[in-house]
Design an enzyme around this catalytic site. Structure first.
Site, PDB file in Angstrom:
ATOM      1  N   GLU A 199     -24.451 -10.580  30.377  1.00 51.14           N
ATOM      2  CA  GLU A 199     -23.662  -9.994  31.451  1.00 51.14           C
ATOM      3  C   GLU A 199     -23.399  -8.519  31.183  1.00 51.14           C
ATOM      4  OE1 GLU A 199     -21.660 -14.073  33.021  1.00 51.14           O
ATOM      5  OE2 GLU A 199     -20.658 -12.984  31.442  1.00 51.14           O
ATOM      6  N   CYS A 206     -20.354  -1.456  30.808  1.00 52.09           N
ATOM      7  CA  CYS A 206     -20.095  -2.219  29.592  1.00 52.09           C
ATOM      8  C   CYS A 206     -21.364  -3.030  29.291  1.00 52.09           C
ATOM      9  CB  CYS A 206     -18.889  -3.109  29.858  1.00 52.09           C
ATOM     10  SG  CYS A 206     -18.444  -4.122  28.469  1.00 52.09           S
ATOM     11  N   CYS A 223     -22.741 -14.474  20.349  1.00 53.62           N
ATOM     12  CA  CYS A 223     -22.256 -13.723  19.186  1.00 53.62           C
ATOM     13  C   CYS A 223     -21.990 -14.711  18.067  1.00 53.62           C
ATOM     14  CB  CYS A 223     -20.965 -12.979  19.544  1.00 53.62           C
ATOM     15  SG  CYS A 223     -20.275 -12.059  18.147  1.00 53.62           S
ATOM     16  N   CYS A 236     -14.744 -14.958  16.992  1.00 49.13           N
ATOM     17  CA  CYS A 236     -13.327 -14.583  17.048  1.00 49.13           C
ATOM     18  C   CYS A 236     -12.621 -15.622  17.915  1.00 49.13           C
ATOM     19  CB  CYS A 236     -13.152 -13.192  17.649  1.00 49.13           C
ATOM     20  SG  CYS A 236     -13.969 -11.932  16.667  1.00 49.13           S
ATOM     21  N   CYS A 275     -12.117 -15.071  21.870  1.00 51.99           N
ATOM     22  CA  CYS A 275     -13.210 -14.512  22.676  1.00 51.99           C
ATOM     23  C   CYS A 275     -14.161 -15.603  23.176  1.00 51.99           C
ATOM     24  CB  CYS A 275     -13.983 -13.500  21.825  1.00 51.99           C
ATOM     25  SG  CYS A 275     -15.447 -12.850  22.651  1.00 51.99           S
ATOM     26  N   CYS A 323     -12.799  -8.055  29.162  1.00 53.19           N
ATOM     27  CA  CYS A 323     -13.193  -8.280  27.767  1.00 53.19           C
ATOM     28  C   CYS A 323     -13.026  -9.726  27.349  1.00 53.19           C
ATOM     29  CB  CYS A 323     -12.309  -7.466  26.835  1.00 53.19           C
ATOM     30  SG  CYS A 323     -12.672  -5.741  26.876  1.00 53.19           S
TER      31      CYS A 323
HETATM   32  C1  LIG Z   1     -16.270  -8.745  23.584  1.00 47.52           C
HETATM   33  S1  LIG Z   1     -16.024  -7.550  22.329  1.00 47.52           S
HETATM   34  C2  LIG Z   1     -17.624  -6.859  22.056  1.00 47.52           C
HETATM   35  C3  LIG Z   1     -17.641  -5.760  21.026  1.00 47.52           C
HETATM   36  C4  LIG Z   1     -17.412  -6.170  19.600  1.00 47.52           C
HETATM   37  N1  LIG Z   1     -18.017  -7.389  19.271  1.00 47.52           N
HETATM   38  C5  LIG Z   1     -15.948  -6.186  19.255  1.00 47.52           C
HETATM   39  O1  LIG Z   1     -15.433  -7.275  18.971  1.00 47.52           O
HETATM   40  O2  LIG Z   1     -15.330  -5.130  19.236  1.00 47.52           O
HETATM   41  C6  LIG Z   1     -15.191  -6.231  23.200  1.00 47.52           C
HETATM   42  C7  LIG Z   1     -13.686  -6.264  23.088  1.00 47.52           C
HETATM   43  O3  LIG Z   1     -13.167  -7.399  23.769  1.00 47.52           O
HETATM   44  C8  LIG Z   1     -12.070  -7.879  23.022  1.00 47.52           C
HETATM   45  N2  LIG Z   1     -11.768  -9.246  23.450  1.00 47.52           N
HETATM   46  C9  LIG Z   1     -12.376 -10.385  23.090  1.00 47.52           C
HETATM   47  N3  LIG Z   1     -11.795 -11.434  23.700  1.00 47.52           N
HETATM   48  C10 LIG Z   1     -10.778 -10.946  24.459  1.00 47.52           C
HETATM   49  C11 LIG Z   1      -9.823 -11.531  25.342  1.00 47.52           C
HETATM   50  N4  LIG Z   1      -9.778 -12.836  25.557  1.00 47.52           N
HETATM   51  N5  LIG Z   1      -8.957 -10.696  25.959  1.00 47.52           N
HETATM   52  C12 LIG Z   1      -8.991  -9.360  25.761  1.00 47.52           C
HETATM   53  N6  LIG Z   1      -9.877  -8.754  24.954  1.00 47.52           N
HETATM   54  C13 LIG Z   1     -10.774  -9.543  24.311  1.00 47.52           C
HETATM   55  C14 LIG Z   1     -12.582  -7.741  21.611  1.00 47.52           C
HETATM   56  O4  LIG Z   1     -11.582  -7.870  20.640  1.00 47.52           O
HETATM   57  C15 LIG Z   1     -13.164  -6.337  21.671  1.00 47.52           C
HETATM   58  O5  LIG Z   1     -12.155  -5.379  21.461  1.00 47.52           O
HETATM   59  S1  SF4 Z   2     -14.754 -10.278  20.023  1.00 45.70           S
HETATM   60 FE1  SF4 Z   2     -16.341 -11.678  20.740  1.00 45.70          FE
HETATM   61  S2  SF4 Z   2     -18.135 -10.421  20.891  1.00 45.70           S
HETATM   62 FE2  SF4 Z   2     -16.699  -9.257  19.602  1.00 45.70          FE
HETATM   63  S3  SF4 Z   2     -17.215  -9.925  17.512  1.00 45.70           S
HETATM   64 FE3  SF4 Z   2     -15.629 -11.292  18.212  1.00 45.70          FE
HETATM   65  S4  SF4 Z   2     -16.738 -13.073  19.020  1.00 45.70           S
HETATM   66 FE4  SF4 Z   2     -18.201 -11.379  18.884  1.00 45.70          FE
END
Ligand SMILES: C[S@@+](CC[C@H](N)C(=O)[O-])C[C@H]1O[C@@H](n2cnc3c(N)ncnc32)[C@H](O)[C@@H]1O
Ligand code: SF4
Length: 362
Positions: A99, A112, A119, A123, A126, A345
């Protein structure tokens, strides 16, 4: 014997040098081919008119040109610059999908970009982390996400992509060399797209050796680190990767990064009710910020169906901010766009998929 033709776009610029060398051609041909593919965005070898018919034939006997395409669009009804936040399902060279999100604002159009299919870092907050990991994207697949959105925008005169953030699906620093290659293509001054590197942000979970590598690479992009807790135990329970890439190690890496690049780092902090939002947590964050140039970007938690987390109340967030600002930190609050279409995000994998039982609200 039948051998399948390789997609020439899966090669880096350096690989293209080998491709032309194998064909007994001089090195400058690699740059010509790269230009046809990424500046002119041609879809066949016949269009590469400065290569000569013989070379074009030999290329098309061995290679194909496959590009990404948008297979689904979801538009947020709230509009800026004639378009609301939009989520695009992009089909990659091998039919996998990722996406890509367009976030228009008064003064900018940010894309974005996804860097991986899924991934591996899982986390806990996420949605992408729960998809598991399929593969890294190649440089062309990342650059093409930007071109596809830019081509849609430029249908409206004067509108174009002004910023790129590697904040889509995946961890860009687990795919560093392809991400750098994509950035070099997007910022190539000889190409018409030519986005300045300072308009590009890499967001990372905080992988220490890779942060050092980015600092040494000489690229001029911005760096955002998803911190989310400045207490080792809390961070490790939110983000399993933090067990190995500890806060102390991360702090040292960020000091080295700022020393080497002279640029501040953005620390992204998502406030989760009852988890990382106490006044003690704010003080730990203040302590983490000493010793290197940084800004704090507070973001709201975007809820994921069935997940146990909750965003904080505005008043509570303001108390948290007062501590940070009182300590002299530069704090911004990122408004979350696109939640109504699950484009914010962490929501990028959100389908009707069920999450594992430990994520259910207890
Ligand atoms: C999807 S990640 C991709 C980039 C990278 N993997 C990272 O973690 O920074 C982009 C941002 O989305 C945040 N994120 C993930 N899940 C989220 C959620 N449920 N609500 C808000 N931000 C979220 C992550 O912590 C990160 O700052
Ligand atoms: S926030 Fe999501 S995309 Fe970013 S490192 Fe963690 S699991 Fe991967």
């Amino acid at each position: 014997m039948h051998t399948e033709k390789v997609n020439i776009k899966s090669y880096s610029r350096k690989d293209l040098q080998h491709v032309v060398a194998e064909l007994g051609e001089p090195g400058y041909r690699a740059n010509q081919i790269h230009r046809w593919l990424f500046n002119e965005q041609v879809e066949n070898f016949e269009s590469m008119t400065n290569l000569g018919a013989k070379l074009r034939n030999r290329l098309s006997n061995r290679y194909v040109i496959q590009s990404c395409s948008i297979v689904k669009k979801q538009l947020d009804p709230e509009k800026k610059n004639g378009m609301g936040t939009s989520k695009f399902l992009v089909k990659l060279h091998d039919e996998q999908t990722v996406e890509t999100v367009l976030i228009p604002a008064e003064d900018r159009n940010t894309v974005c970009v996804s860097s991986q299919v899924g991934c591996p870092l899982r986390c806990t907050f996420c949605a992408t982390g729960y998809m598991g990991f399929t593969r890294n994207l190649n440089a062309a697949e990342m650059a093409e996400q930007v071109y596809l959105v830019n081509n849609l925008l430029t249908a409206t005169p004067t509108n174009h992509v002004t910023n790129v953030v590697f904040m889509g699906m995946g961890e860009p620093l687990l795919n560093t060399s392809n991400v750098i290659e994509a950035i070099e293509t997007l910022s190539d001054k000889d190409y018409s797209f030519s986005l300045p590197q300072r308009k590009i942000t890499i967001s990372t979970v905080g992988l220490i050796p890779q942060i050092d590598a980015i600092a040494r690479s000489g690229i001029k992009t911005k760096l955002a680190v998803s911190l989310h807790a400045a207490n080792q135990q809390k961070r490790a329970s939110l983000m399993p990767v933090a067990k190995e890439h500890t806060l102390d190690g991360l702090h040292n890496a960020l000091e080295r990064y700022v020393d080497l690049t002279g640029k501040p780092v953005t620390l992204v902090y998502m406030l989760l009710e009852g988890i990382n939002d106490t006044m003690e947590d704010a003080k730990s964050l203040v302590a983490f910020c000493s010793g290197f140039l940084c800004k704090i970007n507070l973001i709201d938690y975007n809820s994921i169906v069935n997940m146990k987390f909750k965003p904080v109340e505005t008043e509570w967030r303001d108390r948290f901010i007062r501590i940070l600002v009182g300590a002299g930190l530069n704090v911004t609050v990122r408004k979350s766009y696109g939640t109504s279409i699950n484009a914010a995000c962490g929501q990028l994998a959100l389908k009707e998929k069920t999450l594992p039982a430990d994520r259910f609200i207890k």
